[in-house]
Design a protein around this motif. Structure first.
Motif, PDB file in Angstrom:
ATOM      1  N   PHE A  22       0.853  -1.186   0.000  1.00 47.21           N
ATOM      2  CA  PHE A  22       0.000   0.000   0.000  1.00 47.21           C
ATOM      3  C   PHE A  22       0.886   1.232   0.000  1.00 47.21           C
ATOM      4  O   PHE A  22       1.941   1.255   0.648  1.00 47.21           O
ATOM      5  CB  PHE A  22      -0.894   0.019   1.236  1.00 47.21           C
ATOM      6  N   LYS A  23       0.437   2.254  -0.719  1.00 52.88           N
ATOM      7  CA  LYS A  23       1.160   3.526  -0.709  1.00 52.88           C
ATOM      8  C   LYS A  23       0.160   4.640  -0.969  1.00 52.88           C
ATOM      9  O   LYS A  23      -0.735   4.509  -1.821  1.00 52.88           O
ATOM     10  CB  LYS A  23       2.241   3.541  -1.784  1.00 52.88           C
ATOM     11  N   ILE A  24       0.294   5.738  -0.243  1.00 50.53           N
ATOM     12  CA  ILE A  24      -0.489   6.940  -0.522  1.00 50.53           C
ATOM     13  C   ILE A  24       0.473   8.122  -0.550  1.00 50.53           C
ATOM     14  O   ILE A  24       1.323   8.258   0.341  1.00 50.53           O
ATOM     15  CB  ILE A  24      -1.620   7.162   0.514  1.00 50.53           C
ATOM     16  N   ARG A  25       0.361   8.938  -1.593  1.00 53.85           N
ATOM     17  CA  ARG A  25       1.278  10.072  -1.764  1.00 53.85           C
ATOM     18  C   ARG A  25       0.499  11.347  -2.078  1.00 53.85           C
ATOM     19  O   ARG A  25      -0.590  11.296  -2.647  1.00 53.85           O
ATOM     20  CB  ARG A  25       2.273   9.788  -2.894  1.00 53.85           C
ATOM     21  N   ASP A  26       1.097  12.452  -1.702  1.00 55.60           N
ATOM     22  CA  ASP A  26       0.551  13.767  -2.017  1.00 55.60           C
ATOM     23  C   ASP A  26       0.920  14.105  -3.456  1.00 55.60           C
ATOM     24  O   ASP A  26       2.100  14.032  -3.838  1.00 55.60           O
ATOM     25  CB  ASP A  26       1.126  14.805  -1.046  1.00 55.60           C
ATOM     26  N   VAL A  27      -0.058  14.461  -4.272  1.00 59.28           N
ATOM     27  CA  VAL A  27       0.188  14.740  -5.691  1.00 59.28           C
ATOM     28  C   VAL A  27       1.176  15.879  -5.866  1.00 59.28           C
ATOM     29  O   VAL A  27       2.052  15.828  -6.747  1.00 59.28           O
ATOM     30  CB  VAL A  27      -1.139  15.041  -6.420  1.00 59.28           C
ATOM     31  N   ALA A  28       1.079  16.922  -5.048  1.00 56.98           N
ATOM     32  CA  ALA A  28       2.003  18.049  -5.158  1.00 56.98           C
ATOM     33  C   ALA A  28       3.449  17.598  -4.935  1.00 56.98           C
ATOM     34  O   ALA A  28       4.369  18.082  -5.607  1.00 56.98           O
ATOM     35  CB  ALA A  28       1.624  19.144  -4.163  1.00 56.98           C
ATOM     36  N   ASP A  29       3.652  16.663  -4.004  1.00 61.47           N
ATOM     37  CA  ASP A  29       5.001  16.141  -3.758  1.00 61.47           C
ATOM     38  C   ASP A  29       5.501  15.332  -4.949  1.00 61.47           C
ATOM     39  O   ASP A  29       6.685  15.383  -5.291  1.00 61.47           O
ATOM     40  CB  ASP A  29       5.014  15.261  -2.502  1.00 61.47           C
ATOM     41  N   ILE A  30       4.615  14.568  -5.579  1.00 59.98           N
ATOM     42  CA  ILE A  30       5.001  13.769  -6.744  1.00 59.98           C
ATOM     43  C   ILE A  30       5.419  14.672  -7.894  1.00 59.98           C
ATOM     44  O   ILE A  30       6.439  14.439  -8.562  1.00 59.98           O
ATOM     45  CB  ILE A  30       3.833  12.862  -7.193  1.00 59.98           C
ATOM     46  N   LEU A  31       4.649  15.722  -8.135  1.00 59.34           N
ATOM     47  CA  LEU A  31       4.929  16.624  -9.256  1.00 59.34           C
ATOM     48  C   LEU A  31       6.171  17.473  -9.012  1.00 59.34           C
ATOM     49  O   LEU A  31       6.948  17.736  -9.936  1.00 59.34           O
ATOM     50  CB  LEU A  31       3.722  17.534  -9.508  1.00 59.34           C
ATOM     51  N   ALA A  32       6.335  17.929  -7.775  1.00 59.03           N
ATOM     52  CA  ALA A  32       7.495  18.773  -7.407  1.00 59.03           C
ATOM     53  C   ALA A  32       7.673  19.942  -8.372  1.00 59.03           C
ATOM     54  O   ALA A  32       8.781  20.285  -8.785  1.00 59.03           O
ATOM     55  CB  ALA A  32       8.763  17.920  -7.361  1.00 59.03           C
ATOM     56  N   GLY A  33       6.564  20.555  -8.772  1.00 60.96           N
ATOM     57  CA  GLY A  33       6.609  21.722  -9.645  1.00 60.96           C
ATOM     58  C   GLY A  33       6.714  21.425 -11.122  1.00 60.96           C
ATOM     59  O   GLY A  33       6.796  22.348 -11.937  1.00 60.96           O
ATOM     60  N   ASN A  34       6.701  20.140 -11.501  1.00 62.40           N
ATOM     61  CA  ASN A  34       6.841  19.752 -12.909  1.00 62.40           C
ATOM     62  C   ASN A  34       5.593  19.032 -13.406  1.00 62.40           C
ATOM     63  O   ASN A  34       4.802  18.509 -12.622  1.00 62.40           O
ATOM     64  CB  ASN A  34       8.045  18.814 -13.078  1.00 62.40           C
ATOM     65  N   ASP A  35       5.445  19.001 -14.739  1.00 64.67           N
ATOM     66  CA  ASP A  35       4.397  18.170 -15.330  1.00 64.67           C
ATOM     67  C   ASP A  35       4.757  16.700 -15.137  1.00 64.67           C
ATOM     68  O   ASP A  35       5.941  16.334 -15.118  1.00 64.67           O
ATOM     69  CB  ASP A  35       4.260  18.450 -16.830  1.00 64.67           C
ATOM     70  N   LEU A  36       3.749  15.859 -15.004  1.00 67.37           N
ATOM     71  CA  LEU A  36       3.954  14.414 -14.920  1.00 67.37           C
ATOM     72  C   LEU A  36       3.455  13.781 -16.208  1.00 67.37           C
ATOM     73  O   LEU A  36       2.317  13.999 -16.614  1.00 67.37           O
ATOM     74  CB  LEU A  36       3.184  13.831 -13.727  1.00 67.37           C
ATOM     75  N   VAL A  37       4.311  12.986 -16.856  1.00 66.95           N
ATOM     76  CA  VAL A  37       3.937  12.311 -18.097  1.00 66.95           C
ATOM     77  C   VAL A  37       4.285  10.836 -17.961  1.00 66.95           C
ATOM     78  O   VAL A  37       5.456  10.479 -17.800  1.00 66.95           O
ATOM     79  CB  VAL A  37       4.663  12.898 -19.324  1.00 66.95           C
ATOM     80  N   HIS A  38       3.267   9.973 -18.004  1.00 68.30           N
ATOM     81  CA  HIS A  38       3.453   8.527 -17.952  1.00 68.30           C
ATOM     82  C   HIS A  38       2.997   7.931 -19.278  1.00 68.30           C
ATOM     83  O   HIS A  38       1.846   8.115 -19.688  1.00 68.30           O
ATOM     84  CB  HIS A  38       2.649   7.907 -16.810  1.00 68.30           C
ATOM     85  N   ASP A  39       3.892   7.218 -19.954  1.00 65.92           N
ATOM     86  CA  ASP A  39       3.534   6.553 -21.202  1.00 65.92           C
ATOM     87  C   ASP A  39       2.612   5.367 -20.928  1.00 65.92           C
ATOM     88  O   ASP A  39       2.441   4.948 -19.780  1.00 65.92           O
ATOM     89  CB  ASP A  39       4.803   6.084 -21.926  1.00 65.92           C
ATOM     90  N   LEU A  40       2.082   4.798 -22.000  1.00 69.55           N
ATOM     91  CA  LEU A  40       1.123   3.708 -21.891  1.00 69.55           C
ATOM     92  C   LEU A  40       1.718   2.526 -21.120  1.00 69.55           C
ATOM     93  O   LEU A  40       2.794   2.030 -21.445  1.00 69.55           O
ATOM     94  CB  LEU A  40       0.721   3.253 -23.297  1.00 69.55           C
ATOM     95  N   HIS A  41       1.005   2.086 -20.091  1.00 70.02           N
ATOM     96  CA  HIS A  41       1.456   0.956 -19.270  1.00 70.02           C
ATOM     97  C   HIS A  41       0.258   0.420 -18.499  1.00 70.02           C
ATOM     98  O   HIS A  41      -0.830   0.973 -18.541  1.00 70.02           O
ATOM     99  CB  HIS A  41       2.566   1.394 -18.304  1.00 70.02           C
ATOM    100  N   ARG A  42       0.482  -0.667 -17.765  1.00 63.38           N
ATOM    101  CA  ARG A  42      -0.552  -1.206 -16.897  1.00 63.38           C
ATOM    102  C   ARG A  42       0.051  -1.486 -15.528  1.00 63.38           C
ATOM    103  O   ARG A  42       1.267  -1.505 -15.356  1.00 63.38           O
ATOM    104  CB  ARG A  42      -1.178  -2.472 -17.506  1.00 63.38           C
ATOM    105  N   HIS A  43      -0.824  -1.689 -14.533  1.00 63.11           N
ATOM    106  CA  HIS A  43      -0.387  -1.977 -13.173  1.00 63.11           C
ATOM    107  C   HIS A  43      -0.826  -3.373 -12.753  1.00 63.11           C
ATOM    108  O   HIS A  43      -1.760  -3.930 -13.335  1.00 63.11           O
ATOM    109  CB  HIS A  43      -1.015  -0.985 -12.176  1.00 63.11           C
ATOM    110  N   LEU A  93      -2.623  10.278  -4.425  1.00 63.42           N
ATOM    111  CA  LEU A  93      -2.526   9.077  -5.239  1.00 63.42           C
ATOM    112  C   LEU A  93      -2.400   7.877  -4.308  1.00 63.42           C
ATOM    113  O   LEU A  93      -1.493   7.830  -3.466  1.00 63.42           O
ATOM    114  CB  LEU A  93      -1.313   9.137  -6.166  1.00 63.42           C
ATOM    115  N   ILE A  94      -3.332   6.918  -4.452  1.00 61.63           N
ATOM    116  CA  ILE A  94      -3.322   5.695  -3.650  1.00 61.63           C
ATOM    117  C   ILE A  94      -3.035   4.501  -4.550  1.00 61.63           C
ATOM    118  O   ILE A  94      -3.600   4.394  -5.646  1.00 61.63           O
ATOM    119  CB  ILE A  94      -4.672   5.473  -2.936  1.00 61.63           C
TER     120      ILE A  94
END
Length: 287
Positions: A22-43, A93-94
């Motif tokens: 399990f993991k929960i994160r703050d979106v602002a911390d993940i972005l750190a002032g930048n855009d986030l771009v994730h290519d096509l994938h699955r979990h 993000l959870i």
């Protein structure tokens, strides 16, 4: 045969690793002032993105969603997605796997299945803030890791799913007159499709897995979602084919083999019948 890229949960928490991840994160911390771009994938885990304030594009199984404030995206393991989230977005993000949260009691398990069948839900401000407070509480528990925090997080996930379902009632396309038994069997059927579609394509095979007759399965799918079971099977085949066409460089023959078709030309005709495009044309037009 290349597989679709699969991402896994990484966590340093020994406590959660013992009973799943399990993991929960703050979106602002993940972005750190930048855009986030994730290519096509699955979990191989459940993925919940709650956007309080934000913008971007989120493609889930080739359906494009514009990201708005007060929206929640909920992905099941195995779904393919592509995410572009703009700098300045806020929320949580959870990520969790079925070893961490997979209720044995039928009602909570039914809630998880029902909630995860709705990939996007947009909320009124007051209701979203209620959910946001639950997420903030889980975040603080996860950060502090005091005694019993895992149980606290699981209890709050229960409440979160109840609220999520309340907002998205009847938003999954099921008919209003669907009875609970029929809805549960439908969800069981859809779960089996995701697991077995490469080697089981007959309605009778799924009816056997569900311990019901073919007639009963068709009656359930028609009553709950307005489609015969065979149509849902075909939709799952096409979805999996699209996933591999866009997320991998595999040849059409390799994808046909993966989906259980020895005759590639038959697979091509089947794909074109249901999409209007040959597999190669679909790949070219959608990339």
């Amino acid at each position: 045969m290349k597989k679709i890229p699969v991402r896994h949960i990484t966590t340093l928490s020994k406590e959660t690793a013992i009973a799943g991840r399990f993991k929960i994160r703050d979106v602002a911390d993940i972005l750190a002032g930048n855009d986030l771009v994730h290519d096509l994938h699955r979990h191989d885990f459940f993925f919940i993105l709650a956007v309080h304030k934000g913008a971007g594009i989120h493609k889930i199984d080739f359906v494009q969603h514009v990201i708005h404030d007060n929206s929640i995206f909920f992905l099941r393991p195995g779904q393919v997605h592509q995410l572009e989230l703009k700098a300045g977005s806020t929320g949580f993000l959870i990520e969790f796997d079925t070893a961490f949260y997979h209720p044995t009691d039928s009602l909570p398990n039914h809630r998880l299945t029902k909630a995860s069948n709705k990939n996007l839900c947009e909320f009124e401000d007051a209701r979203f803030k209620k959910l946001l407070s639950l997420l903030a509480y889980m975040f603080s528990e996860y950060a502090a890791k005091q005694e019993g925090y895992v149980e606290v997080i699981k209890a709050n996930l229960d409440i979160f799913f109840i609220e999520y379902i309340r907002q998205s009632r009847n938003a999954d396309g099921t008919l209003k007159n669907a009875n609970p038994y029929g809805q549960e069997r439908l969800e069981n059927f859809l779960e089996l499709l995701a697991v077995h579609i490469t080697n089981k394509k007959q309605v009778s095979q799924y009816a056997d897995l569900l311990n019901i007759s073919t007639y009963q399965l068709n009656a359930i799918t028609k009553a709950t979602i307005g489609k015969p079971a065979s149509e849902l099977i075909n939709e799952q085949i096409i979805l999996e084919a699209k996933r591999y066409l866009l997320a991998t460089p595999n040849q059409v023959k390799e994808i046909a083999d993966h989906l259980g078709y020895e005759d590639t030309s038959y697979f091509i005709r089947f794909f074109k019948k249901h999409t209007g495009y040959s597999p190669e044309a679909f790949r070219k037009n959608c990339k």
